[in-house]
Scaffold this motif. Structure first.
Motif, PDB file in Angstrom:
ATOM      1  N   SER A 160     100.815 -41.240  33.901  1.00 21.75           N
ATOM      2  CA  SER A 160     101.529 -41.891  32.799  1.00 21.75           C
ATOM      3  C   SER A 160     100.546 -42.636  31.887  1.00 21.75           C
ATOM      4  O   SER A 160     100.704 -42.641  30.652  1.00 21.75           O
ATOM      5  CB  SER A 160     102.577 -42.864  33.361  1.00 21.75           C
ATOM      6  OG  SER A 160     103.539 -42.160  34.144  1.00 21.75           O
ATOM      7  N   LEU A 161      99.549 -43.260  32.472  1.00 23.06           N
ATOM      8  CA  LEU A 161      98.556 -43.959  31.673  1.00 23.06           C
ATOM      9  C   LEU A 161      97.688 -42.978  30.886  1.00 23.06           C
ATOM     10  O   LEU A 161      97.329 -43.236  29.738  1.00 23.06           O
ATOM     11  CB  LEU A 161      97.685 -44.838  32.570  1.00 23.06           C
ATOM     12  CG  LEU A 161      98.392 -46.077  33.165  1.00 23.06           C
ATOM     13  CD1 LEU A 161      97.457 -46.813  34.123  1.00 23.06           C
ATOM     14  CD2 LEU A 161      98.854 -47.021  32.053  1.00 23.06           C
ATOM     15  N   ARG A 162      97.363 -41.874  31.491  1.00 24.44           N
ATOM     16  CA  ARG A 162      96.571 -40.870  30.771  1.00 24.44           C
ATOM     17  C   ARG A 162      97.333 -40.329  29.572  1.00 24.44           C
ATOM     18  O   ARG A 162      96.724 -39.973  28.547  1.00 24.44           O
ATOM     19  CB  ARG A 162      96.198 -39.735  31.714  1.00 24.44           C
ATOM     20  CG  ARG A 162      95.235 -40.129  32.815  1.00 24.44           C
ATOM     21  CD  ARG A 162      94.756 -38.914  33.610  1.00 24.44           C
ATOM     22  NE  ARG A 162      94.034 -39.324  34.803  1.00 24.44           N
ATOM     23  CZ  ARG A 162      94.428 -39.045  36.048  1.00 24.44           C
ATOM     24  NH1 ARG A 162      95.550 -38.358  36.263  1.00 24.44           N
ATOM     25  NH2 ARG A 162      93.696 -39.459  37.075  1.00 24.44           N
ATOM     26  N   ASP A 170      91.172 -42.170  40.213  1.00 23.22           N
ATOM     27  CA  ASP A 170      92.006 -42.318  41.403  1.00 23.22           C
ATOM     28  C   ASP A 170      91.984 -43.785  41.823  1.00 23.22           C
ATOM     29  O   ASP A 170      90.963 -44.296  42.286  1.00 23.22           O
ATOM     30  CB  ASP A 170      91.461 -41.410  42.512  1.00 23.22           C
ATOM     31  CG  ASP A 170      92.398 -41.350  43.712  1.00 23.22           C
ATOM     32  OD1 ASP A 170      93.535 -41.872  43.610  1.00 23.22           O
ATOM     33  OD2 ASP A 170      92.013 -40.765  44.731  1.00 23.22           O
ATOM     34  N   LEU A 171      93.118 -44.483  41.643  1.00 19.28           N
ATOM     35  CA  LEU A 171      93.193 -45.918  41.877  1.00 19.28           C
ATOM     36  C   LEU A 171      94.109 -46.266  43.040  1.00 19.28           C
ATOM     37  O   LEU A 171      95.036 -45.513  43.373  1.00 19.28           O
ATOM     38  CB  LEU A 171      93.705 -46.632  40.631  1.00 19.28           C
ATOM     39  CG  LEU A 171      92.915 -46.408  39.335  1.00 19.28           C
ATOM     40  CD1 LEU A 171      93.619 -47.107  38.163  1.00 19.28           C
ATOM     41  CD2 LEU A 171      91.481 -46.921  39.490  1.00 19.28           C
ATOM     42  N   ALA A 172      93.865 -47.441  43.596  1.00 22.13           N
ATOM     43  CA  ALA A 172      94.776 -48.032  44.573  1.00 22.13           C
ATOM     44  C   ALA A 172      95.800 -48.851  43.810  1.00 22.13           C
ATOM     45  O   ALA A 172      95.582 -49.229  42.647  1.00 22.13           O
ATOM     46  CB  ALA A 172      93.990 -48.909  45.534  1.00 22.13           C
ATOM     47  N   PRO A 173      96.967 -49.167  44.370  1.00 25.68           N
ATOM     48  CA  PRO A 173      98.016 -49.876  43.629  1.00 25.68           C
ATOM     49  C   PRO A 173      97.543 -51.174  42.979  1.00 25.68           C
ATOM     50  O   PRO A 173      97.868 -51.433  41.816  1.00 25.68           O
ATOM     51  CB  PRO A 173      99.068 -50.134  44.717  1.00 25.68           C
ATOM     52  CG  PRO A 173      98.903 -49.020  45.669  1.00 25.68           C
ATOM     53  CD  PRO A 173      97.425 -48.755  45.713  1.00 25.68           C
ATOM     54  N   ALA A 178      94.084 -53.883  35.944  1.00 21.87           N
ATOM     55  CA  ALA A 178      92.992 -53.824  34.964  1.00 21.87           C
ATOM     56  C   ALA A 178      93.439 -53.229  33.639  1.00 21.87           C
ATOM     57  O   ALA A 178      92.705 -53.298  32.651  1.00 21.87           O
ATOM     58  CB  ALA A 178      91.835 -52.999  35.539  1.00 21.87           C
ATOM     59  N   TYR A 179      94.650 -52.731  33.515  1.00 25.53           N
ATOM     60  CA  TYR A 179      95.075 -52.027  32.305  1.00 25.53           C
ATOM     61  C   TYR A 179      96.025 -52.848  31.413  1.00 25.53           C
ATOM     62  O   TYR A 179      96.571 -52.319  30.442  1.00 25.53           O
ATOM     63  CB  TYR A 179      95.729 -50.687  32.676  1.00 25.53           C
ATOM     64  CG  TYR A 179      94.707 -49.715  33.228  1.00 25.53           C
ATOM     65  CD1 TYR A 179      93.998 -48.887  32.381  1.00 25.53           C
ATOM     66  CD2 TYR A 179      94.439 -49.699  34.590  1.00 25.53           C
ATOM     67  CE1 TYR A 179      93.044 -48.025  32.897  1.00 25.53           C
ATOM     68  CE2 TYR A 179      93.501 -48.832  35.100  1.00 25.53           C
ATOM     69  CZ  TYR A 179      92.800 -47.985  34.256  1.00 25.53           C
ATOM     70  OH  TYR A 179      91.837 -47.136  34.751  1.00 25.53           O
ATOM     71  N   GLY A 180      96.172 -54.121  31.739  1.00 24.50           N
ATOM     72  CA  GLY A 180      96.994 -54.956  30.895  1.00 24.50           C
ATOM     73  C   GLY A 180      97.186 -56.324  31.503  1.00 24.50           C
ATOM     74  O   GLY A 180      96.849 -56.557  32.668  1.00 24.50           O
TER      75      GLY A 180
END
Length: 243
Positions: A160-162, A170-173, A178-180
């Motif tokens: 969804s972010l892409r 590949d991120l952990a929850p 870091a994106y807002g």
């Protein structure tokens, strides 16, 4: 002396009369005896109709009448009882037809519901094209486009972010903060907006789409679904506001 003819005739015939009278009486006795005998025995020997002609005629009439009485004429053919139409209350028949139609409709609806439920539980979709967008609405659209896809929760949010232009690995929850800007979530007081990223510690992550509904990945058979805020991890702990 001249003989008297009358006298002589009388004298001559008188002796002969006696035998004749006696003979006649004898014949009469014999005839009477015969008549008596016939009356006693002959009557018993003769049939009744021989003695009484009127009785014979009446017997013939009775016999003929009896023959006419017992004679039966052939009537119309009888209809078998199974072929006789029954009088049925049409209101009862119509009611039974309505009930049958309702039962069939209910059965069809139930079958359709079972089929739809089976389709929902079918093997998840491997992947879909996530539409590109901007801001929070782009994230919402991207998340909804992935319903039914077999993936875990982090893959859902990453895609969804892409879709809105973020370069995400590949991120952990917990790393999605870091994106807002992020705030702690307090149930009943924190106001959520469509496109917000919800985080349950480091156990789960999802995207809020409005109306109290959240798109979750890795849900019920490892698929992407729409559900509520509460999960087996409880309520979210952090909200990342995406503008």
């Amino acid at each position: 002396m001249i003989p008297n003819p009358s006298t002589e005739i009388v004298a001559a015939t008188t002796p002969a009369a006696a035998p004749t009278s006696a003979k006649a009486k004898k014949i009469a006795k014999i005839a009477g005896a015969a008549a008596f005998t016939f009356a006693m025995f002959g009557t018993l020997a003769l049939p009744a109709y021989a003695l009484n002609p009127a009785t014979n005629v009446e017997a013939e009439i009775v016999q003929a009448s009896t023959a006419q009485t017992i004679k039966v004429s052939a009537g119309p053919a009888l209809t078998p009882i199974d072929d006789i139409p029954l009088e049925v209350d049409t209101s009862i028949v119509e009611q039974e037809q309505r009930e049958r139609a309702i039962a069939e409709a209910e059965a069809a609806a139930e079958a359709a519901a079972e089929q739809q439920q089976a389709a929902t539980k079918a093997e998840p979709v491997a992947a879909v094209d996530v539409p590109a967008g901007q801001g929070a609405s782009g994230i919402v659209n991207a998340a909804l486009a992935q319903l039914g896809v077999a993936q875990d929760c982090t893959a859902l949010v990453e895609k969804s972010l892409r879709a809105v232009g973020h370069s995400v690995g590949d991120l952990a929850p917990a790393q999605f903060t870091a994106y807002g800007p992020s705030v702690g979530y307090s149930h009943g007081s924190t106001v959520l907006a469509p496109g917000d990223i919800l985080i349950w510690g480091n156990a789960h992550v999802a995207i809020y789409v409005g109306g109290g509904k959240v798109v979750h990945g890795g849900w019920d058979g490892f698929t992407t679904v729409v559900a509520g805020l509460s999960t087996y991890h409880g309520l979210p702990t952090t909200v990342v506001r995406m503008s």
